[in-house]
Motif scaffolding. Structure first.
Motif, PDB file in Angstrom:
ATOM      1  N   ASP A  54       0.829  -1.069  -0.056  1.00  0.00           N
ATOM      2  CA  ASP A  54       0.114  -0.017  -0.082  1.00  0.00           C
ATOM      3  C   ASP A  54       0.724   1.244   0.027  1.00  0.00           C
ATOM      4  OD1 ASP A  54      -1.762   2.068   0.349  1.00  0.00           O
ATOM      5  OD2 ASP A  54      -2.353   1.436   2.499  1.00  0.00           O
ATOM      6  N   LYS A  99       2.667   0.689   8.607  1.00  0.00           N
ATOM      7  CA  LYS A  99       3.345   1.658   7.652  1.00  0.00           C
ATOM      8  C   LYS A  99       4.333   2.290   8.106  1.00  0.00           C
ATOM      9  CE  LYS A  99      -0.258   2.895   4.651  1.00  0.00           C
ATOM     10  NZ  LYS A  99      -1.297   3.653   4.209  1.00  0.00           N
ATOM     11  N   GLU A 132      -7.588   1.081  -4.257  1.00  0.00           N
ATOM     12  CA  GLU A 132      -7.634   1.178  -2.620  1.00  0.00           C
ATOM     13  C   GLU A 132      -9.300   0.745  -2.092  1.00  0.00           C
ATOM     14  OE1 GLU A 132      -5.785   4.999  -1.965  1.00  0.00           O
ATOM     15  OE2 GLU A 132      -3.957   4.041  -2.658  1.00  0.00           O
TER      16      GLU A 132
HETATM   17 MG   LIG Z   1      -4.252   5.056   1.968  1.00  0.00          MG
END
Ligand SMILES: [Mg+2]
Ligand SMILES: Nc1ncnc2c1ncn2[C@@H]1O[C@H](COP(=O)(O)OP(=O)(O)OP(=O)(O)O)[C@@H](O)[C@H]1O
Length: 609
Positions: free
Chosen positions: A11, A51, A192
């Motif tokens: 992502d 992330k 997404e």
């Molecule tokens: Mg995002």
């Protein structure tokens, strides 16, 4: 395509980038019990999370030296002279935004030093570099498993915003290939919101009593609040391990607002007001790392501020936030110190943000997000074509961790929709993408049904005013076996004249054919139909693609332009299937042999506007 042993997803977000993977084993075949692995302990990250920062530091040749939070720290902690000594020549963050076609999103990208995010060459370095870093991280995590993998054993799934054009998606695919993620057939690109929708249906509240009723029909909205906010509406049916999704409306509604804007307002407006403008100016110049550290404290506290119903039930922030000023205190002038101590009820070295301060900071960004949620929900409730199934809003993305945002959306939607927020909303896109990479057939895209028993949808929707950008977007429809050569000629001519042309042979994977084609037709102003002798021979056959494309363009009020070549005449209404019979009445353009350039000039000037 060869069988993969691992499915991994990246992502690549505006604010943060992460990976997740799963092993292809019989144990993992059922998406409901599939085990996923991500990295949560990113070096220098202020909080644990799946992330790291989408950031990179580069050397003089634009070669990356560090990534993620490490890059941010390396850049911020060193003075310009020291950076020079260390060979650090530029820094970029949020550079995904630089790829956007919208100016307000592009403005979110940040760069310093030699990095010029307006340059394709620079982006062409930075994007593969962060993907390569993620690949290496994934491979390192897999390394511990001793699976003896080769590059071809990993199937990659990359996520992109729903509003990206095919050219943008292709750009990311190329960057991924350059980053060594494998050949084109082991790279899979999904949007997404569709990844988040899959996660919402399969994982959102796994095992809890209030789980999304997994079997049956739903209407839902994916509300993805990260660095930007994107809302997409779907109708979906889930049964027997399969998800059937119809995306309602093309592309999703987005605003250039998210968590980083709240942090920016904290730093550029709240701090000068509460400390003093001259002090903050001085600190930003000389002690930037300390100001960043303070912002980090705010970032950590922000999601958990206490919220309670206020007047009219509207949620309000009810607790103050205390930030520790110990490291900054030596630089704070005496008068400011005295005031801060007083404001913090006698606590020294503390900045107290009142509940009102905090709410004002958050409202600035959350109010417009809530208004957007309301708009999309209203559209969904009025969308007769998708029936009257209950509406669920899946709240995902890093900003969704904020309890106040969650409460405001819940309050806004009231009884009209159920709001589901997964335990870790930042995982939704990432894990949904792994599910889709594992089994692309898990989601079967279906067009929104044309009619419901209760309400007839008009056969031809009035043509909507198009944005200037979209007025140059053309869908090229043609019978493959007949007009392939002509299609290429037309495309080249239009592209040379600044049109954005979609034709299906090169732009999409075969597995994603149908949804991509239909969405493309809906989102492009013009539908250019090439007709040559024999083009319509099979138009009456069950499931004929040309028929479906034409019907879809007519139903969506596109500007349908037939281009007649090689002596073809307009078809008669009586010879056409009923849902495309009106084609016979459209203005067509005839291309005469030897007059191709003239016909193109006429097409561009008179038909495609
Ligand atoms: Mg995002
Ligand atoms: N554990 C966490 N670590 C870091 N940021 C977090 C965390 N939890 C919430 N956040 C917030 O999430 C925001 C980023 O959200 P997210 O990762 O969903 O955005 P993104 O996917 O990079 O952006 P976009 O989807 O708009 O391109 C940050 O600005 C931060 O305020």
């Amino acid at each position: 395509m060869r069988a993969s042993k691992v499915v991994a997803a990246i992502d690549f977000g505006t604010h943060g980038t992460g990976f997740a993977y799963t092993l292809v084993t019989p144990d993992n075949d059922d998406p409901r019990t599939r085990q996923m692995v991500s990295r949560y302990d990113w070096p220098k990250a202020p909080v644990r999370g799946a992330k790291t920062l989408s950031a990179v530091v580069v050397d003089r040749d634009l070669q990356p030296v560090a990534w993620g939070y490490e890059a941010a720290e390396l850049w911020q902690l060193n003075s310009p002279a020291r950076r020079e000594d260390l060979g650090l020549h530029g820094y970029a963050s949020a550079f995904k935004a630089a790829l956007s076609s919208r100016a307000e999103l592009r403005a979110m990208a940040r760069s310093e030093g030699i990095v010029d995010l307006g340059s394709d060459r620079t982006l062409g370095r930075l994007i593969p570099s962060i993907l390569r870093y993620m690949r290496d991280q994934t491979v390192a995590a897999l390394g511990a498993l001793d699976l003896r993998l080769t590059a071809e054993d990993i199937r990659w799934c990359l996520t992109v915003p729903a509003v990206w054009t095919d050219a943008q998606k292709l750009g990311l695919r190329r960057a991924a290939e350059e980053a060594g993620l494998g050949a084109a057939d082991t790279i899979f690109v999904v949007t997404e919101p569709e990844a988040a929708a899959v996660y919402g249906i399969l994982d959102a509240d796994k095992g809890s009593a209030r789980a999304v009723s997994r079997i049956g029909e739903h209407r839902f909205m994916v509300v993805d609040c990260g660095a930007t906010t994107e809302i997409s509406a779907f109708s979906g049916v889930f049964d027997d391990g399969k998800v059937r999704l119809a995306e309602i409306g093309a592309g999703g509604a987005g605003v250039a607002l998210g968590a980083p804007d709240v942090n920016r307002a904290f730093r550029t407006r709240l701090l000068p007001r509460r400390l003093s403008p001259t002090l903050v100016e001085h600190l930003e110049r000389e002690y930037r790392d300390l100001v960043s550290e303070l912002e980090g404290q705010w970032e950590k506290a922000r999601p958990f501020v206490a919220v309670a119903p206020g007047s009219g039930g509207r949620p309000e922030v009810v607790s103050p936030v205390y930030l520790d000023l110990t490291r900054l205190w030596p630089m704070v002038p005496a008068a400011v110190r005295r005031r801060l101590i007083e404001e913090a009820d006698g606590d020294p070295r503390t900045l107290m943000l009142t509940a009102q301060d905090t709410q004002a900071l958050l409202d600035e960004v959350i109010d417009p997000i809530v208004r957007l949620v309301r708009r999309v929900c209203d559209d969904l409730l009025q969308e007769a074509r998708v029936g009257s199934a209950p509406v669920t809003a899946f709240l995902v993305g890093g900003f969704a961790s904020d309890d106040y945002l969650h409460a405001r959306i819940q309050h806004e939607l009231g009884a009209e929709a159920r709001v589901v927020r997964p335990t870790d909303p930042r995982l939704a896109v990432l894990h949904g993408a792994v599910h889709l990479g594992y089994n692309p057939a898990l989601v079967q895209h279906v067009p929104v049904p044309a009619t419901t028993p209760r309400q007839q949808v008009p056969a031809r929707t009035p043509r909507q005013p198009e944005s200037p950008e979209n007025r140059r977007a053309v869908f090229l429809s043609y019978r493959r076996g007949v007009s392939w050569a002509m299609a290429r000629l037309v495309r080249i001519d239009l592209e040379q004249h600044g049109f954005d042309v979609f034709m299906d042979v090169e732009n999409i994977d075969s597995g994603r054919f149908e949804p991509v084609i239909l969405t493309q037709i809906e989102s492009r102003a013009h539908f250019l139909l090439l007709l040559e002798p024999r083009s319509l021979d099979r138009i009456g056959n069950e499931g004929d693609w040309l028929h479906r494309e034409i019907a879809h363009a007519i139903a969506h009020g596109r500007n349908v332009v037939p281009l007649l070549a090689n002596g073809t005449g307009m078809p008669r209404a009586a010879d056409l299937p009923a849902d495309i019979a009106t084609l016979a009445s459209f203005n067509a353009l005839t291309v005469y042999h030897d007059y191709f350039p003239e016909a193109m000039t006429k097409l561009r000037g008179r038909f495609l506007h």
